[in-house]
Motif scaffolding. Structure first.
Motif: not given
Length: 542
Positions: A4-8, A444-447, A254-259
């Motif tokens: 369930s962690i994986q964002n499907r 999910a770690y990456e929504p 937020a859309l560009s990602g954490l890094k």
């Protein structure tokens, strides 16, 4: 790792938790609708609820948050300090400087700029205890109180929640939602437990209220900065435009990602703020300001317990309700998204390292910042050159801009502060929307992009409604009301964490003992025939 962690991806929102999503959205829509239809009703309801909570349960919030400070420090420097947030082979995702910069930016970066001048001045001019207002003794007390509000209590309030979420999520490979913090109590039943689901809902609502407060408070300073720097007067329409632009900016971040988003902006902005603080320190009365800082550490530690537990039992004024208790409720309401975001970026850190760099280091930096900014403001105020306190009372966002009028290159510095405030707001809102999206996406770690954008829009709308329905007081009151139920949840989260730490420490001891036995077996050629520990283990293995 739990599947369930994986964002499907199943659409623009991805694979999401429908009951949690629609429950949180429904509550948010109700608040927005009430603010549009009857703003006076919303303000009155929120203010009355805040007053009731502060007067009736203020003592409980004071006792709870102070106890979390003790528990957190004990965890960090006890036998559990070597345990990792994750598996033994896990390494940190971000450098230490970037990690700490992200903590500041998503935590209280906005507050540093907004309250760096205003709060020490308030406590100097309206000292509640230990000194007469506007005296030499009041300076030390003002800085002590400010250190209380922005020191160990604030950072531990956020980070204890981060520990409660990060430890089971990374250690057991579970989804990173708030409810997983109860894993130590509920075990594998956590995901289906009504209590964990309720904690998810309360945390999500508290996060929405918390980030609306961040935006509301930040817009007050930006609005003043627009008039001060550019000479543009803005009304309600101007505030709406500012929030809309901020909403667009933090949604794109937020859309560009954490890094690429939060990490880059946070690092850049913290470097700028450090340079700004050093400039104020060097061009001001450096010797006196550093004496304030060094003396302030001793005064803070020496009076920490009396200040931390002071609850005004005679209720002689409303000061504690609008300062200490208000701050603790702000910490509680922000702790889901600050703590949750801190949890997300802390994989691979030991618990001791976490407490050292996520609590003690920021607390010390906070004391230095307020000593420099607050000490400078008090010196200018007492000299009578500029009436900073009058300006702050008229507009809380004016403090740092008025202070800079006494420094060289004030126009340039004001522009730096203005831009820094915007970046802090973007990173704070970005991290909050990222965390809410994680909750809605089943941890999910990456929504998905759509989920992050959806909650970015929702928080922007809520901030607009709160500002239009009652300004700062409505924002403050709504934040307190949204966050107060989560105070109960934190207690159970800490209990769960302590049980998990005890279990994992025991596992590590058994594993270490087993490795030592195996080494002894390898060294003992006659292990089967001897009565040593290795022989017993060998026969037991047979």
């Amino acid at each position: 790792m739990d599947s369930s962690i994986q964002n499907r991806s199943t659409g623009i929102l991805g694979d999401y938790d429908k009951p949690l999503f629609w429950s949180t959205a429904g509550i948010t829509v109700l608040i927005v609708a009430l603010g549009v239809i009857s703003p006076d009703t919303l303000q009155a309801w929120a203010s009355n609820a805040q007053a009731y909570l502060s007067h009736q349960f203020g003592w409980a919030y004071i006792a709870a948050l102070t106890s979390y400070v003790g528990i957190g420090l004990w965890i960090g420097f006890s036998r559990y300090g070597d345990l990792k947030l994750g598996q033994k082979e896990d390494t940190p995702e971000f450098s230490t400087f970037t990690w700490v910069a992200m903590l500041f930016s998503c935590g209280i970066g906005v507050g540093f700029l907004l309250w760096g001048v205003a709060e020490p001045l308030y406590h100097y001019m309206q000292t509640p205890y230990m000194a007469e207002p506007a005296t030499q003794e009041a300076i030390a007390v003002a800085l002590q109180i400010t250190s209380l509000h922005w020191g160990l209590h604030s950072w531990m309030g956020y980070c204890i929640v981060g520990l409660c979420i990060a430890f089971p999520a990374f250690r057991y490979g579970k989804p990173m939602n708030i409810g997983i913090a109860l894993y130590g109590l509920l075990g594998e039943r956590t995901q289906s437990s009504i209590w964990a689901r309720l904690l998810d809902l309360v945390g999500a609502v508290a996060t929405i209220g918390g980030i609306a407060t961040v935006l509301g408070l930040g817009v007050i300073s930006i609005d003043y900065g627009v008039g001060h720097i550019f000479g543009i007067e803005t009304g309600n329409s101007g505030k709406i435009i500012i929030i809309a632009l901020l909403t667009l900016a933090y949604s794109l971040s937020a859309l560009s990602g954490l890094k690429r988003g939060v990490a880059f902006l946070s690092t850049l902005n913290v470097v700028v703020v450090i340079a700004f603080g050093i400039f104020i320190l060097v061009t001001g009365d450096t010797n006196t300001l550093m004496r304030y800082f060094v003396s302030g550490i001793g005064n803070y530690l020496g009076n920490l317990l009396p200040m931390a537990f002071w609850a005004d039992p005679l209720q002689q004024s409303d000061w504690i309700n609008w300062w200490t208790i208000f701050y603790w409720l702000i910490v509680i309401s922000w702790s889901p998204f600050v703590g949750g975001f801190v949890a997300r970026i802390s994989r691979g850190r030991t618990l001791r390292e976490f407490i050292m760099f996520a609590v003690l280091t920021p607390a010390l930096c906070s004391m230095l910042w307020f000593s420099v900014m607050g000490g400078s403001a008090i010196a200018i105020e007492t000299a009578g050159d500029i009436r900073i306190f009058d300006a702050v009372q008229a507009n809380i966002g004016s403090g740092i801009y008025v202070l800079l009028e006494s420094f060289p290159m004030s126009d340039v510095l004001s522009l730096v502060v203005f831009c820094s405030m915007i970046i802090f707001l973007i990173t704070s809102a970005d991290s909050a929307c990222f965390f809410v999206a994680m909750q809605m996406s089943k941890g999910a770690y990456e929504p998905s992009f759509g989920m992050k954008a959806t909650w970015g829009l929702c928080t922007g709308l809520l901030a607009i409604v709160l500002l239009l329905s009652g300004g700062l007081k409505a924002v403050q009151a709504a934040s307190i009301v949204a966050g107060s139920p989560f105070a109960i949840g934190i207690g159970f989260m800490v209990w769960s964490l302590l049980r998990s730490l005890k279990l994992e420490y025991a596992k590590d001891l058994l594993e270490k003992a087993g490795q030592e036995v195996l080494q002894e077996i390898k060294r003992d050629d006659n292990a089967k025939d001897c009565s040593s520990v290795s022989g017993l283990a060998y026969r037991a293995a047979d």
